[in-house]
Design a protein around this motif. Structure first.
Motif, mmCIF file in Angstrom:
data_model
loop_
_atom_site.group_PDB
_atom_site.id
_atom_site.type_symbol
_atom_site.label_atom_id
_atom_site.label_comp_id
_atom_site.label_asym_id
_atom_site.label_seq_id
_atom_site.Cartn_x
_atom_site.Cartn_y
_atom_site.Cartn_z
ATOM 1 N N LYS A 1 36.595 33.489 98.490
ATOM 2 C CA LYS A 1 35.731 33.676 97.473
ATOM 3 C C LYS A 1 34.693 33.214 97.345
ATOM 4 C CE LYS A 1 37.401 34.099 93.212
ATOM 5 N NZ LYS A 1 37.721 33.868 91.758
ATOM 6 N N PHE A 2 34.212 32.366 98.196
ATOM 7 C CA PHE A 2 32.834 31.725 98.400
ATOM 8 C C PHE A 2 32.211 31.927 99.754
ATOM 9 C CE2 PHE A 2 29.330 28.465 99.140
ATOM 10 C CZ PHE A 2 28.749 28.819 97.987
ATOM 11 N N LEU A 3 32.688 31.381 100.876
ATOM 12 C CA LEU A 3 32.007 31.509 101.904
ATOM 13 C C LEU A 3 31.955 33.041 102.600
ATOM 14 C CD1 LEU A 3 33.391 28.298 103.471
ATOM 15 C CD2 LEU A 3 31.083 28.461 103.102
ATOM 16 N N ASN A 4 33.214 33.615 102.424
ATOM 17 C CA ASN A 4 33.392 35.060 103.086
ATOM 18 C C ASN A 4 32.311 35.979 102.470
ATOM 19 O OD1 ASN A 4 34.833 36.892 104.851
ATOM 20 N ND2 ASN A 4 35.768 37.458 102.964
ATOM 21 N N VAL A 5 32.196 35.765 101.066
ATOM 22 C CA VAL A 5 31.230 36.714 100.271
ATOM 23 C C VAL A 5 29.869 36.536 100.819
ATOM 24 C CG1 VAL A 5 30.151 37.184 98.023
ATOM 25 C CG2 VAL A 5 32.634 36.745 98.294
ATOM 26 N N ILE A 6 29.494 35.397 101.172
ATOM 27 C CA ILE A 6 28.087 34.856 101.651
ATOM 28 C C ILE A 6 28.199 35.612 103.075
ATOM 29 C CG2 ILE A 6 26.453 33.260 102.312
ATOM 30 C CD1 ILE A 6 27.724 31.599 100.074
ATOM 31 N N PHE A 7 28.847 35.361 103.913
ATOM 32 C CA PHE A 7 28.625 35.768 105.225
ATOM 33 C C PHE A 7 29.238 37.128 105.511
ATOM 34 C CE2 PHE A 7 28.931 31.211 105.840
ATOM 35 C CZ PHE A 7 27.743 31.040 106.525
ATOM 36 N N GLN A 8 29.893 37.825 104.650
ATOM 37 C CA GLN A 8 30.563 39.066 104.902
ATOM 38 C C GLN A 8 29.298 40.296 104.248
ATOM 39 O OE1 GLN A 8 33.337 40.126 106.576
ATOM 40 N NE2 GLN A 8 32.379 42.150 106.412
ATOM 41 N N PHE A 9 28.723 39.862 103.158
ATOM 42 C CA PHE A 9 27.863 40.696 102.578
ATOM 43 C C PHE A 9 26.388 40.669 102.552
ATOM 44 C CE2 PHE A 9 32.094 40.774 100.459
ATOM 45 C CZ PHE A 9 32.560 42.375 101.020
ATOM 46 N N LYS A 10 25.960 39.396 103.077
ATOM 47 C CA LYS A 10 24.610 39.244 103.323
ATOM 48 C C LYS A 10 23.697 39.785 102.338
ATOM 49 C CE LYS A 10 25.542 39.399 108.316
ATOM 50 N NZ LYS A 10 25.504 40.067 109.621
ATOM 51 N N GLY A 11 23.828 39.288 101.307
ATOM 52 C CA GLY A 11 22.932 39.628 99.934
ATOM 53 C C GLY A 11 23.200 40.953 99.440
ATOM 54 N N ARG A 12 24.172 41.616 99.674
ATOM 55 C CA ARG A 12 24.358 42.913 99.096
ATOM 56 C C ARG A 12 24.988 42.621 97.584
ATOM 57 N NH1 ARG A 12 28.628 47.195 101.754
ATOM 58 N NH2 ARG A 12 28.433 49.107 100.255
ATOM 59 N N LYS A 13 24.860 43.386 96.772
ATOM 60 C CA LYS A 13 25.266 43.137 95.521
ATOM 61 C C LYS A 13 26.962 43.315 95.667
ATOM 62 C CE LYS A 13 23.380 46.327 93.177
ATOM 63 N NZ LYS A 13 23.152 47.274 91.834
ATOM 64 N N VAL A 14 27.582 42.096 94.865
ATOM 65 C CA VAL A 14 29.346 42.100 94.935
ATOM 66 C C VAL A 14 29.616 41.556 93.462
ATOM 67 C CG1 VAL A 14 31.120 40.979 96.159
ATOM 68 C CG2 VAL A 14 28.776 41.258 97.322
ATOM 69 N N ILE A 15 30.663 42.455 93.136
ATOM 70 C CA ILE A 15 31.308 41.928 91.958
ATOM 71 C C ILE A 15 32.647 41.511 92.383
ATOM 72 C CG2 ILE A 15 32.484 42.741 89.717
ATOM 73 C CD1 ILE A 15 30.471 45.377 89.932
ATOM 74 N N ILE A 16 32.759 40.171 92.126
ATOM 75 C CA ILE A 16 34.187 39.527 92.580
ATOM 76 C C ILE A 16 35.034 39.324 91.629
ATOM 77 C CG2 ILE A 16 34.929 37.407 93.856
ATOM 78 C CD1 ILE A 16 31.900 36.835 94.534
ATOM 79 N N ILE A 17 36.417 39.911 91.562
ATOM 80 C CA ILE A 17 37.273 39.779 90.528
ATOM 81 C C ILE A 17 38.734 39.111 91.399
ATOM 82 C CG2 ILE A 17 36.459 41.893 89.430
ATOM 83 C CD1 ILE A 17 39.019 43.303 90.575
ATOM 84 N N ASP A 18 39.148 38.527 90.144
ATOM 85 C CA ASP A 18 40.651 38.312 90.720
ATOM 86 C C ASP A 18 41.627 39.224 90.551
ATOM 87 O OD1 ASP A 18 39.665 35.523 91.151
ATOM 88 O OD2 ASP A 18 40.367 34.642 89.187
ATOM 89 N N SER B 1 20.414 30.969 101.656
ATOM 90 C CA SER B 1 20.081 30.680 103.000
ATOM 91 C C SER B 1 20.932 29.552 103.331
ATOM 92 C CB SER B 1 18.609 29.784 103.063
ATOM 93 O OG SER B 1 18.700 28.455 102.213
ATOM 94 N N GLN B 2 21.208 29.218 104.692
ATOM 95 C CA GLN B 2 22.029 28.333 105.203
ATOM 96 C C GLN B 2 21.540 26.836 104.987
ATOM 97 O OE1 GLN B 2 24.503 28.814 108.657
ATOM 98 N NE2 GLN B 2 23.977 31.094 108.850
ATOM 99 N N GLU B 3 20.224 26.681 105.047
ATOM 100 C CA GLU B 3 19.866 25.318 104.569
ATOM 101 C C GLU B 3 20.259 25.020 103.394
ATOM 102 O OE1 GLU B 3 18.173 23.207 106.445
ATOM 103 O OE2 GLU B 3 18.442 24.661 108.294
ATOM 104 N N ALA B 4 20.139 26.021 102.237
ATOM 105 C CA ALA B 4 20.658 25.519 100.889
ATOM 106 C C ALA B 4 22.023 25.167 101.015
ATOM 107 C CB ALA B 4 20.686 26.787 100.373
ATOM 108 N N LEU B 5 22.827 25.960 101.691
ATOM 109 C CA LEU B 5 24.146 25.512 101.932
ATOM 110 C C LEU B 5 24.333 24.141 102.744
ATOM 111 C CD1 LEU B 5 25.688 29.208 103.004
ATOM 112 C CD2 LEU B 5 25.958 28.039 100.590
ATOM 113 N N ILE B 6 23.459 24.057 103.793
ATOM 114 C CA ILE B 6 23.863 22.714 104.115
ATOM 115 C C ILE B 6 23.569 21.803 103.271
ATOM 116 C CG2 ILE B 6 22.808 21.220 106.050
ATOM 117 C CD1 ILE B 6 22.459 23.635 107.880
ATOM 118 N N ASN B 7 22.651 21.795 102.403
ATOM 119 C CA ASN B 7 22.257 20.727 101.445
ATOM 120 C C ASN B 7 23.321 20.502 100.561
ATOM 121 O OD1 ASN B 7 20.319 19.044 99.910
ATOM 122 N ND2 ASN B 7 20.439 20.568 98.502
ATOM 123 N N ILE B 8 23.829 21.789 100.082
ATOM 124 C CA ILE B 8 24.926 21.659 98.805
ATOM 125 C C ILE B 8 26.209 20.758 99.689
ATOM 126 C CG2 ILE B 8 26.576 22.879 97.560
ATOM 127 C CD1 ILE B 8 24.222 24.927 97.488
#
Length: 295
Positions: free
Chosen positions: A117-134, A197-204
């Motif tokens: 629900k986090f990493l896959n959304v970032i790398f799969q959709f690359k900035g596209r608008k995404v509505i994530i639901i359970d 950005s991956q730099e932001a993710l690295i920082n987090i």
């Protein structure tokens, strides 16, 4: 759970729109296949211009995939292997080294959810608008704000209210929560856009690992990560402040949910108490069948 939601198989197929600007995304396992179909159809009856992506946690079998493709034609079903390969291929080596391993994905449910629900959304959709639901929610009324967001150019994210048992740790790490609070954040229904950005993710991830790596194995780590990201962005919207009971908890009565909630989220052990989840699902099935009869 699939047997309990067999009524969805008596409703007509509702196609996805693969080239739509906005993706409706859900991660699921084999037991929640028909819950997912029900959740998606509960939204598509109000708005059909959505690409739909179902991400398997590794347990979806051929029967599940066939039912999804039959009832939601045009839906993309992604395998766990494809997800893991995609993340590994795209992630900066410095970031990948900070992530819990693929072996830990199978060992720790919070790690699994973080990947799905986090990493896959970032790398799969690359900035596209995404509505994530359970998968365990239903749209009981037309969600005007969410549909407007889906059809408009991206300007902000949205989320709903929740909780996090480790909120004090994320404050102690030093993450800034000026526009929202990790302690009052749920990712059961969120809308995200723009790239991270991956730099932001690295920082987090570096800050979390340096403070206490056990946080990666704590419940709601994925919610915490989304709250950290959204808190750095302009004007994230809490949809629960838009009206009374935008997202109604499964703790609410069937009467309250059916009369007031835009979304009913049946998370946790109470989901089948008093059959309220199944009663709300039955109402959705009835409406879907009535829509067909009036065409």
């Amino acid at each position: 759970a699939n047997w309990l939601f067999k009524g969805v198989l008596d409703t007509k197929p509702m196609p996805a729109t693969p080239d739509a600007d906005t993706v409706l995304y859900c991660a699921l396992d084999r037991s929640s296949c028909r819950q997912f179909i029900t959740a998606v159809k509960s939204l598509l009856r109000f708005h059909c211009n959505l690409a739909i992506v179902a991400q398997s946690d590794g347990t979806l079998d051929d029967k599940c995939i066939k039912e999804i493709e039959m009832h939601l034609p045009g839906t993309i079903v992604l395998s766990k292997e494809k997800m893991m390969d995609n993340i590994k291929e795209q992630a900066n080596p410095r970031l990948y080294k900070l992530l819990p391993s693929s072996e830990e994905y199978n060992q720790h449910t919070p790690v699994k959810i973080m990947y799905l629900k986090f990493l896959n959304v970032i790398f799969q959709f690359k900035g596209r608008k995404v509505i994530i639901i359970d998968s365990d929610l239903l749209f009981l009324r037309r969600p005007e704000f969410i549909l407007d967001w889906a059809e408009s150019p991206y300007t902000h994210d949205f989320y709903s209210e929740g909780s996090n048992a480790r909120a004090s740790d994320f404050h102690a790490i030093g993450f800034q929560f000026s526009s929202l609070d990790v302690a009052n954040f749920s990712s059961g229904t969120i809308g995200v856009g723009d790239e991270i950005s991956q730099e932001a993710l690295i920082n987090i991830f570096h800050k979390i690992r340096e403070y206490d790596a056990s946080l990666f194995y704590a419940w709601e780590i994925e919610q915490a990560l989304w709250s950290i990201v959204m808190a750095t962005r302009k004007h994230p919207v809490n949809i629960d402040k838009l009206r009374e009971m935008y997202v109604g908890s499964g703790w609410r009565s069937y009467k309250e949910l059916s009369e007031k909630a835009v979304i009913a989220h049946f998370a946790g052990a109470v989901r089948f108490n008093n059959f309220k989840y199944l009663r709300c699902a039955r109402d959705v099935y009835r409406d879907l069948q009535q829509q067909v009869s009036t065409l």
